[in-house]
Enzyme design. Structure first.
Site, PDB file in Angstrom:
ATOM      1  N   GLY A  11      -5.285 -23.033  17.705  1.00 20.60           N
ATOM      2  CA  GLY A  11      -4.286 -22.597  16.737  1.00 20.60           C
ATOM      3  C   GLY A  11      -2.976 -22.282  17.431  1.00 20.60           C
ATOM      4  O   GLY A  11      -2.965 -21.652  18.484  1.00 20.60           O
ATOM      5  N   PHE A 114       9.871  -0.960   3.641  1.00 18.53           N
ATOM      6  CA  PHE A 114       8.754  -1.844   3.311  1.00 18.53           C
ATOM      7  C   PHE A 114       7.607  -1.025   2.746  1.00 18.53           C
ATOM      8  O   PHE A 114       7.589   0.202   2.869  1.00 18.53           O
ATOM      9  CB  PHE A 114       8.310  -2.620   4.564  1.00 18.53           C
ATOM     10  N   GLN A 227      -6.824  -9.294   0.743  1.00 19.50           N
ATOM     11  CA  GLN A 227      -5.611  -8.705   0.153  1.00 19.50           C
ATOM     12  C   GLN A 227      -4.979  -9.616  -0.878  1.00 19.50           C
ATOM     13  O   GLN A 227      -4.709 -10.786  -0.620  1.00 19.50           O
ATOM     14  CB  GLN A 227      -4.579  -8.407   1.229  1.00 19.50           C
ATOM     15  N   HIS A 229      -1.621 -10.164  -2.819  1.00 22.07           N
ATOM     16  CA  HIS A 229      -0.211  -9.790  -2.756  1.00 22.07           C
ATOM     17  C   HIS A 229       0.289  -9.605  -4.179  1.00 22.07           C
ATOM     18  O   HIS A 229       0.036 -10.445  -5.039  1.00 22.07           O
ATOM     19  CB  HIS A 229       0.590 -10.885  -2.057  1.00 22.07           C
ATOM     20  N   LEU A 239       4.615 -17.107  -2.280  1.00 21.34           N
ATOM     21  CA  LEU A 239       4.904 -15.725  -1.936  1.00 21.34           C
ATOM     22  C   LEU A 239       6.342 -15.339  -2.275  1.00 21.34           C
ATOM     23  O   LEU A 239       7.277 -16.026  -1.881  1.00 21.34           O
ATOM     24  CB  LEU A 239       4.675 -15.543  -0.436  1.00 21.34           C
ATOM     25  N   GLU A 242       7.743  -9.076  -0.153  1.00 21.78           N
ATOM     26  CA  GLU A 242       7.787  -7.638  -0.431  1.00 21.78           C
ATOM     27  C   GLU A 242       9.191  -7.086  -0.189  1.00 21.78           C
ATOM     28  O   GLU A 242       9.578  -6.072  -0.763  1.00 21.78           O
ATOM     29  CB  GLU A 242       6.789  -6.957   0.506  1.00 21.78           C
ATOM     30  N   ARG A 273       0.031  -2.493  -0.922  1.00 17.38           N
ATOM     31  CA  ARG A 273      -0.154  -3.715  -1.704  1.00 17.38           C
ATOM     32  C   ARG A 273      -1.351  -3.668  -2.635  1.00 17.38           C
ATOM     33  O   ARG A 273      -1.275  -4.157  -3.768  1.00 17.38           O
ATOM     34  CB  ARG A 273      -0.301  -4.915  -0.771  1.00 17.38           C
ATOM     35  N   HIS A 337      -3.738 -13.390  -0.643  1.00 13.46           N
ATOM     36  CA  HIS A 337      -2.677 -13.539   0.350  1.00 13.46           C
ATOM     37  C   HIS A 337      -3.158 -13.438   1.793  1.00 13.46           C
ATOM     38  O   HIS A 337      -2.711 -14.168   2.660  1.00 13.46           O
ATOM     39  CB  HIS A 337      -1.623 -12.470   0.076  1.00 13.46           C
ATOM     40  N   ARG A 372      -3.882  -4.187   4.409  1.00 16.02           N
ATOM     41  CA  ARG A 372      -2.854  -4.323   5.447  1.00 16.02           C
ATOM     42  C   ARG A 372      -1.493  -3.954   4.875  1.00 16.02           C
ATOM     43  O   ARG A 372      -1.140  -4.342   3.763  1.00 16.02           O
ATOM     44  CB  ARG A 372      -2.822  -5.770   5.945  1.00 16.02           C
TER      45      ARG A 372
END
Lengths: 559, 335, 294
Positions: A11, A114, A227, A229, A239, A242, A273, A337, A372
């Site tokens: 990756g 945030f 999660q 979103h 997306l 945020e 979230r 998400h 998260r």
């Protein structure tokens, strides 16, 4: 073909490349194996920013507490401490690498607010922070001369004498299978969003890293913590950062009310979230949604903020829905998400399988626990990417060379050949995946219950059986995406099982797991992680690990 | 809503469906790119659907053998760049309704790049050129530990246009200079070059400008705005190249035809108000460049023969004093 | 219709046939040309590239002159069109640049208030003069002649400053015109691409190859001739055609018409009146197709 390196990184997103860079700097010979060009990695989709307690009035303890509270106390506090303590240095390092972070009036790094943060500590580049970090890191990889096997699709990890010793990968441009042999493998292969529909994730987020590690014997932890979103674009699931809420956007229901004032009176739209997603789901279920969506309203922010700080999402709403944020509210809904769970690691990225490391979304250290915080994922990738790279570079000095792997290479070649030879039955992998993903969103989404989860497991098992017979609709050698998709679906089906089983087992609501039949948090019984171990054709084995608590005793979590 | 889409297939193994229609060869300079075979598909999608939606629908439900790179679906990852109706575009940003011409939309790998399979093309020319411009920060002395370089937000915002680049390749695949001159670095690489040359934290600005002024660099661009037009992210590569040209000239890298050309042009306009084509060519080529001057002689003869040579005595326009005054005031190095 | 008229530099220098044919056909179209004899060169993008403020000031002067003469400025060159449109667009989007330019030209007694519309003759034909008027003055339909259009980059890109989002039909005027004049239009991929002129003086071979490739494609698709609204393109496509043929090692021999020359032929003017006998690449064979001699 067999090639040898000290370390193979799987990756080439932020975690993978950061690990590769660190390992290369530490003197190891590193190769990155990636199924897409590094710049196509999903890290580029992160928009809002990266957290660090750099500010003069900020402390790593405050950041850690916010993270731990955000995690609904499932995060391992020793790992969180490390991440928050090392965050400032890591963010500074990226600044020195050339990231064009936003500056305040003094020319120093500036922040934005945030979700879940008690003070503003999110450093950013417009609404393209992930992209900005990724391109800069890629340029550093070029500078360091790291070898990248581009568009090589990993089909299996190579295990020798109980140690992870490399990766078997399909070179897509030639159709040839190779073994990249090594003394350690760092798994940074990203998330598994495509197991849900809708999802903000790219089509390539198919959980390859989870699947490969799982089959190699590494346990997957906290898989039920998926999660959602709160602000994904209606229809496509894209997306909507945020940061929009960070800059002051409101969430409205069909009555035009800012409903978050009821659910989270203090933090309102910037609550954690999972809290916001649940609030939205509740509003929609109560009939106060609009076609299954709520509204994200930026009209009051004006062009100076929207066009300067949020240009990308402004354009997306325009392109994909024909709506102008400056004039219209935007329909959004909770969409899958991020996967907080993943391959269990310690804070040096080591999994229980010797020689196998993991970092980034695929790993579960755990720093995110049950939920998260926004802008903590980018941080997670670079802190633990670096630590894995460093540790692996030292570890490989203790590992002898290997001559093996031919057998695995041949058996993989046979497996692929058999897969390609399957006769057409009328089923397609695409239809199967959609069935699985829609099912997961229905029963294993924001709100879950026993009956739904059991139904999910039943359907998953059925899909798994059918999967074993589905033919690959393309028999070509060169760039056969039907083949790679078939393999990707295999990973997704197994991972779906780990998610469902973990959700069934956890008889409480915590973080992203909300059970209507067990609506409260139960620290007495459930302050622990659920680990799932692969057992082949038999049902997976389950084990538990207690959550590591250092300074912060679990409290009630309100915003 | 029903859409028809024509996909340009290419398979190095040579197998094609019976209904794939052989396309015409590509015109020069891509005549050596193998002509595609076009297969037509029908899809039924919502009205806002984009080309990528169609390709995914085809690949998932009609023909699993169509190869196309795609990931994010939302113009962030840069995977799905291809020719849509003969021009570079991201498949995920091309609305089918807008692109349907004569009832269909045609997609194919751009002929300006080597093709691997179907819509998957070889990006090696793109990445090779990316590497050519030293695309990483060559740090000025680092700030004290745990401190950032102190720079203005304006200087960071100046670079954000290029940082928005998603390396999709649209600009390069439609760049004509690159098509006729494979040595040209390309708009994407030169935009990246500007990003680092203009970064206040980079120590090698001067050396970079020298490199970019060489063969294959900023002066090999034909200023045609194709890259600005085709870029799906608003990077405006040409504008970055022009900024580099200004920086390079300011830094003293003026011994090239491009600078001489601009100087000759400015001189002519300053003195007469108009361009004097007669002197522009030899002045740009450089008086000592005998070979260069000789090369232009045949066309000069042709122009004389056709009676198209500009007047030897170049007329000044009435009111030329105004022009001179403007140059005096804002002419910069042309004063 | 009265228009301020900027002939550009090349129509008064190396392409006199453009100026002559443009002024000749103006009356037929009902255009009263008020030539801006004191307007400077637009800089062709070269001056703006090297010194944006200089480019702004020179063009603000021209735009101000046109503003005082009614506010419609006609160009006969794609490059003039592109540069002036771009400066006009910049002044709209960034008023501080207009302010600065005005500070410079005020000394010369001019102020530009932003009220000039810049339109190439090609646009005026369709947008102001009108197709009906055009049809009414065609005396000699160009039947039998196959013509390939070549726009010139700066009248097509970037689309923002040229109003192409609001008026996308501007991207097809040449094709429409060719058919209106009775000729057969030749479609090919190079019609909107670059002729290479900006690079001619510093990258000769590549510049010639670019122009040469497009002429070749048009020719292979059956074109008898090409038409272009830009004299800089004309310089490369006609003036340099023999060298371009050498650069791509293929014979070209395809005459290039200026836009007003094509119009003039259809309106009944003689080839000599339109100076079609003063091209580098002979127009003889193409004219024979419409039974004209040169």
């Amino acid at each position: 073909m067999i090639t040898d390196h000290d370390i193979v990184v799987l990756g080439a997103g932020l975690a993978g490349m950061r690990a590769a860079l660190e390992a290369a700097r530490s003197g190891a010979s590193v190769a990155v194996v990636t199924k897409v060009h590094p710049l196509r990695s999903h890290s580029n989709a992160a928009q809002g920013g990266i957290n660090a307690a750099i500010g003069e009035t900020d402390t790593w303890e405050s950041h850690a507490f916010d993270t731990i509270k955000g995690s609904d106390y499932l995060a391992d506090q020793d790992a969180v401490e490390i991440m928050c303590r090392e965050a400032p240095a890591d963010v500074m390092e990226f600044e020195h690498m050339g990231v064009i972070f936003y500056r305040n009036a003094e020319g120093k790094l500036g922040t934005r607010a945030f979700g879940g943060a008690s003070q503003a500590r999110t450093y950013f580049v417009g609404d393209i922070t992930g992209q900005a970090l990724l391109v800069t890191l890629y340029d550093q990889i070029l500078k360091a001369g790291v070898k990248v096997y581009e568009e090589w699709f990993a089909t299996s990890l190579y295990m020798e004498d109980g140690r992870c010793r490399g990766v078997v990968a399909l070179e897509m441009i030639t159709g040839e299978l190779h073994l990249v042999r090594a003394k350690a493998v760092i798994n940074g292969a990203g998330g598994v969003g495509r197991v849900y529909e809708p999802s903000t994730n790219a089509l390539i987020c198919t959980g390859d890293g989870y699947g490969l590690a799982y089959h190699a014997g590494a346990p997957l932890m906290d898989m039920e913590m998926v999660q959602y979103h709160p602000t994904t674009l209606a229809g496509s699931g894209f997306l909507m950062t945020e940061a929009a809420r960070g800059e002051g956007a409101y969430l409205l229901n069909s009555l035009g009310e800012r409903f978050m004032m009821t659910y989270a009176p203090k933090m309102k739209e910037l609550a954690s979230r999972d809290v916001v997603s649940r609030s939205e789901a509740t509003e929609i279920a109560a009939g106060r949604g609009i076609d299954g969506n709520v509204l994200l309203d930026l009209r009051h922010l004006g062009p100076a903020i929207v066009l300067k700080k949020l240009p990308q999402v402004h354009e997306m709403a325009l392109d994909y829905l024909g709506l102008d944020m400056l004039k219209d509210p935007i329909p959004v809904r909770p969409g899958m998400h991020y996967q907080m769970g993943g391959v269990k690691t310690d804070s040096d990225g080591q999994t229980p399988v010797p020689g196998l490391y993991a970092a980034g979304e695929v790993a579960c250290v755990s720093v995110h626990g049950g939920n998260r915080l926004g802008a903590n994922s980018l941080l997670d990738t670079i802190v633990f990417g670096r630590r894995s790279g460093k540790h692996a570079a030292a570890y490989v000095k203790t590992v002898p060379d290997s001559n093996g792997g031919e057998k695995l290479l041949r058996s993989e070649q046979n497996r692929i050949a058999d897969l390609l030879a399957r006769p057409y039955t009328g089923e397609t992998h695409a239809r199967l995946r959609l069935e699985l993903a829609v099912m997961m969103d229905k029963y294993v989404g924001v709100y879950r219950d026993e009956a739904g989860l059991e139904e999910a497991l039943k359907q998953q098992q059925d899909i798994k059986k059918r999967y074993a017979a589905v033919a690959v609709g393309d028999k070509g050698r060169v760039y056969n995406q039907a083949l790679t998709f078939a393999l990707e679906l295999g990973y997704m089906i197994d991972i779906a099982e780990t998610i469902i089983r973990s959700a069934i087992l956890r008889k409480e609501s915590r973080g992203a797991q909300s059970r209507t039949d067990y609506p409260t948090r139960n620290d007495a019984e459930w302050l622990k992680h659920i680990l799932v171990h692969y057992r082949g054709d038999k049902p997976p084995e389950i084990s538990y690990l207690p959550v590591t608590i250092t300074k912060w005793k679990p409290e009630a979590r309100t915003y | 809503m029903k859409f028809t889409i024509e996909v340009g297939r290419y398979n190095p193994e040579g197998t094609y469906a019976d209904n794939a229609v052989q396309g015409e060869p590509y015109p020069a300079p891509w005549s050596s790119s193998p002509p595609r075979r076009y297969q037509t598909y029908e899809v039924d999608l919502p009205e806002h659907a984009v080309v990528l939606d169609a390709l995914i629908a085809i690949r998932e439900y009609q023909d699993e053998s169509v190869a196309v790179r795609c990931a994010c679906r939302s113009a962030i990852c840069g995977s799905c760049a291809m020719w849509v109706n003969g021009h570079a575009n991201l498949a995920c940003k091309s609305k089918l309704q807008e692109f349907t011409k004569d009832g269909k939309t045609r997609v194919e790998s751009p002929p300006s790049m080597p093709v691997i399979r179907d819509l998957v093309w070889d990006m090696k020319p793109f990445w090779d050129n990316h590497r050519r411009v030293t695309p990483w920060l060559e740090n000025k002395p680092l700030p004290p530990p745990m401190q950032e370089y102190v720079v203005s937000n304006e200087s960071m915002e100046e670079l954000i246009q290029e940082v928005t680049c998603i390396s999709c390749g649209c600009c390069l695949m439609d760049c004509e200079s690159f098509a006729v001159n494979p040595d040209f670095m390309g708009p994407h690489a030169l935009a990246k070059a500007y990003r680092y040359a203009a970064d206040p934290r980079d120590a090698e600005t001067h050396e970079r400008l020298g490199e970019y002024s060489q063969h294959g660099g900023i002066w090999d661009c034909t200023h045609c705005f194709e890259c600005v037009q085709q870029c799906p992210k608003g990077v405006e590569p040409l504008e970055q190249i022009l900024k580099l040209r200004r920086m390079a000239v300011d830094a003293g890298y003026t011994r090239n035809a491009g600078t001489r050309h601009a100087d000759a042009f400015a001189n002519s306009v300053k003195h007469s108000g108009r361009l004097n084509e007669l002197t522009l060519l030899p002045k740009s080529v450089g008086f000592f460049n005998i070979l260069g001057q000789l090369q232009t002689l045949p066309s000069a003869f042709n122009m004389i023969r056709a009676g198209k040579l500009p007047p030897i005595i170049h007329k000044t326009i009435p009111g030329v004093k105004r022009i001179k005054a403007i140059f005096d005031r804002v002419g910069g190095r042309f004063k | 219709m009265k228009v301020a008229f900027h002939p550009g530099c090349v129509s008064k220098g190396a392409c006199p046939e453009l100026y002559i044919s443009a002024t000749k056909i103006a009356g037929t179209l009902g255009l009263e040309l008020q030539e801006l004899t004191e307007a400077p060169c637009t800089g062709a993008g070269v001056l703006s590239e090297q010194n944006p403020e200089l480019g702004d000031s020179l063009n603000a002067l021209t735009l101000a002159m046109a503003e005082s003469m009614g506010g419609t400025l006609m160009t006969i060159c794609s490059t003039c069109q592109g540069v002036l449109s771009s400066v006009n667009h910049t002044f709209e989007k960034k008023p501080e640049r207009l302010e600065k330019a005005n500070q410079t030209i005020q000394d010369q007694g001019y102020t530009y208030k932003g009220g000039t519309t810049v339109k190439h003759l090609l646009w005026l034909l369709f947008e102001d003069i009108g197709v009906e008027k055009l049809k009414s003055v065609i005396k000699r339909p160009l039947t039998g002649l196959k013509i390939a259009p070549f726009y010139g980059c700066y009248i097509l890109r970037p689309s923002d400053s040229l109003g192409l989002k609001e008026r996308p039909e501007r991207k097809t005027y040449l094709e429409q015109l060719i058919e209106l004049l009775g000729a057969e239009r030749v479609d090919y991929t190079g019609s909107g691409k670059c002729c290479g002129f900006p690079m001619l003086t510093f990258n000769r071979d590549k510049s010639l190859a670019m122009g040469g490739n497009h002429i070749l494609e048009a020719k292979e698709k059956g074109a008898d001739a090409m038409v272009t609204p830009c004299p800089l393109c004309h310089l490369n496509l006609d003036g340099q055609q023999p060298d371009a043929a050498l650069a791509i090692s293929r014979p070209l021999e395809t005459p290039i018409f200026h836009l007003p020359q094509l119009l003039g032929l259809a309106f009944g003017f003689s080839p000599e009146e339109l100076r079609l006998d003063h091209h580098v690449v002979s127009t003889k064979k193409a004219l024979e197709k419409v039974e004209l001699k040169v």
